[in-house]
Design a protein around this motif. Structure first.
Motif, short mmCIF file in Angstrom:
data_model
loop_
_atom_site.label_atom_id
_atom_site.label_comp_id
_atom_site.label_asym_id
_atom_site.label_seq_id
_atom_site.Cartn_x
_atom_site.Cartn_y
_atom_site.Cartn_z
N HIS A 1 0.51 -3.44 0.25
CA HIS A 1 0.18 -3.59 -1.17
C HIS A 1 1.16 -4.52 -1.86
O HIS A 1 2.29 -4.72 -1.42
N HIS A 2 0.66 -5.10 -2.96
CA HIS A 2 1.44 -6.07 -3.73
C HIS A 2 1.05 -5.93 -5.19
O HIS A 2 -0.13 -5.95 -5.51
N PRO A 3 2.04 -5.70 -6.09
CA PRO A 3 3.48 -5.66 -5.80
C PRO A 3 3.89 -4.37 -5.10
O PRO A 3 3.15 -3.38 -5.16
N PRO A 4 5.07 -4.37 -4.49
CA PRO A 4 5.55 -3.15 -3.83
C PRO A 4 5.97 -2.10 -4.86
O PRO A 4 6.19 -2.40 -6.03
N LEU B 1 -4.04 -14.10 2.51
CA LEU B 1 -3.09 -12.99 2.38
C LEU B 1 -3.70 -11.85 1.56
O LEU B 1 -3.51 -10.67 1.88
N HIS B 2 -4.47 -12.21 0.54
CA HIS B 2 -5.16 -11.19 -0.26
C HIS B 2 -6.13 -10.41 0.62
O HIS B 2 -6.23 -9.18 0.51
N LYS B 3 -6.83 -11.10 1.51
CA LYS B 3 -7.77 -10.42 2.42
C LYS B 3 -7.03 -9.49 3.37
O LYS B 3 -7.51 -8.38 3.67
N ARG B 4 -5.85 -9.91 3.83
CA ARG B 4 -5.07 -9.05 4.71
C ARG B 4 -4.70 -7.73 4.02
O ARG B 4 -4.79 -6.66 4.60
N LEU B 5 -4.34 -7.81 2.74
CA LEU B 5 -4.02 -6.60 1.99
C LEU B 5 -5.27 -5.73 1.82
O LEU B 5 -5.21 -4.50 2.02
N LEU C 1 9.95 -3.25 2.73
CA LEU C 1 9.36 -4.51 2.31
C LEU C 1 9.08 -5.44 3.49
O LEU C 1 9.80 -5.42 4.48
N GLU C 2 8.03 -6.23 3.35
CA GLU C 2 7.72 -7.29 4.32
C GLU C 2 7.68 -8.62 3.57
O GLU C 2 6.88 -8.80 2.66
N THR D 1 7.31 -13.92 -1.32
CA THR D 1 7.24 -12.67 -2.05
C THR D 1 7.35 -11.53 -1.04
O THR D 1 7.40 -11.76 0.17
N SER D 2 7.42 -10.32 -1.54
CA SER D 2 7.54 -9.15 -0.66
C SER D 2 6.32 -8.26 -0.84
O SER D 2 5.88 -8.01 -1.98
N LEU D 3 5.78 -7.80 0.28
CA LEU D 3 4.71 -6.82 0.28
C LEU D 3 5.30 -5.44 0.51
O LEU D 3 6.32 -5.30 1.20
N GLY D 4 4.67 -4.43 -0.05
CA GLY D 4 5.08 -3.06 0.23
C GLY D 4 4.39 -2.59 1.51
O GLY D 4 3.18 -2.70 1.65
#
Length: 329
Positions: free
Chosen positions: A222-225, A254-258, A231-232, A198-201
């Protein structure tokens, strides 16, 4: 690694169901395949893809665990259709069944069915998921580019019927960016790698009075972008994704990273808000002091025609007429 267009899905003629090589040890599949009972055949050939319906091609098992080539089913030499099976066909059917198998293992899932129509028969989902709380989710495996209008019509049909649609796109297929404008994430699935992506903003630029924005999360990852974000791309095993009432759920790390990135943005916003509040208070204090200060004394009245200092406008001695001002002015 095995390329997506070389992968073959098995079909067990006895159980009448699709099978994947990861579901059993190689010895089991060899007993059922080409040099065994012959009941393990190519799913695509049997179902009429690039071959007449009912074509039975017993499969061989190739590759080994930990080897350079991952274990996979293959046609025996010389028995594959001319040109092989279409990569889009392989990807779509394999991904559809893989998503169904994945959904069945997620907590809170009550039922999973393939190729199900919506109640008004407007749309047929590749995979229909019913959660225990009553939420209906449509998992769509999209192998080709869609126009913005084409995707929007399908999405809004689902929304109108209270169905949450989750889209998985074939890698390297361009997705309609209207997906991001509608606030949905974009998911990809690689059959050969068994990975979702998927892509992160990336964080928005902190310009102007950005700290006053109603949603500060966009100033971190952030997700969704958002539609125009940089995008990352991130990848993860499909099994690490969760499934909830709003759709697919990012893995915990990944959720914690956001969250960490967004919390850092909020801390910076609070600092900026504090600086702005202190500056505004200092301006108010200065205005109040100026209001309380005594008015400056009016200069004495000078008779018309008298010499005055051009600086302080007080009477000027004739001796200083040439200088036109007091010595200290």
């Amino acid at each position: 690694m095995v390329q997506d267009d070389l992968l073959v899905v098995g079909f067990d003629l006895e159980t009448r169901r699709e099978v994947h090589i990861a579901e059993g040890p190689p010895e089991h599949w060899k007993r059922l395949g080409y040099n065994g009972t012959g009941q393990l055949v190519c799913f695509y050939c049997f179902h009429g893809f690039e071959a007449p319906v009912g074509t039975q091609v017993p499969l061989v098992t190739r590759g080994r665990l930990g080897g350079k080539v991952r274990r996979h089913f293959a046609h025996p030499p010389g028995q594959a259709p001319a040109g092989g099976h279409g990569p889009e066909t392989v990807w779509h059917i394999t991904t559809k069944h893989t998503l169904a198998a994945w959904a069945r293992t997620r907590p809170g899932v009550a039922r999973v069915r393939l190729e199900q129509w919506t109640e008004d028969r407007d749309r047929r989902a590749d995979v229909e998921v019913l959660l225990e709380d009553g939420t209906k989710i449509a998992l769509e495996a999209q192998r080709r580019l869609m126009t913005d209008d084409g995707w929007r019509v399908r999405h809004r049909d689902y929304v109108r019927q209270g169905v949450v649609d989750v889209w998985f796109w074939r890698p390297r297929v361009h997705f309609p960016h209207i997906v991001l404008s509608e606030g949905l994430p974009v998911w990809f699935y690689s059959v050969s790698k068994r990975e979702a992506a998927t892509s992160l903003g990336r964080p928005h630029r902190q310009v102007g009075e950005w700290w006053k924005a109603p949603d500060l999360s966009v100033y971190g990852l952030h997700h969704p972008p958002c539609a125009l974000d940089e995008l990352e791309r991130v990848t993860m095993p499909l099994g690490s994704l969760g499934l909830a009432a709003h759709g697919a759920v990012l893995p915990g790390d990944l959720h914690k990273r956001l969250l960490d990135s967004q919390q850092e943005a909020r801390r910076e916003a609070r600092r900026r808000q504090g600086d702005a509040a202190r500056y505004a208070q200092s301006v108010r204090d200065a205005q109040e002091r100026a209001a309380r200060a005594p008015a400056p004394a009016s200069p004495p009245r000078v008779p018309a025609g008298s010499l005055v200092c051009e600086a302080c406008r007080r009477p000027l001695d004739p001796l200083l007429a040439k200088a036109r001002r007091h010595i200290l002015c």
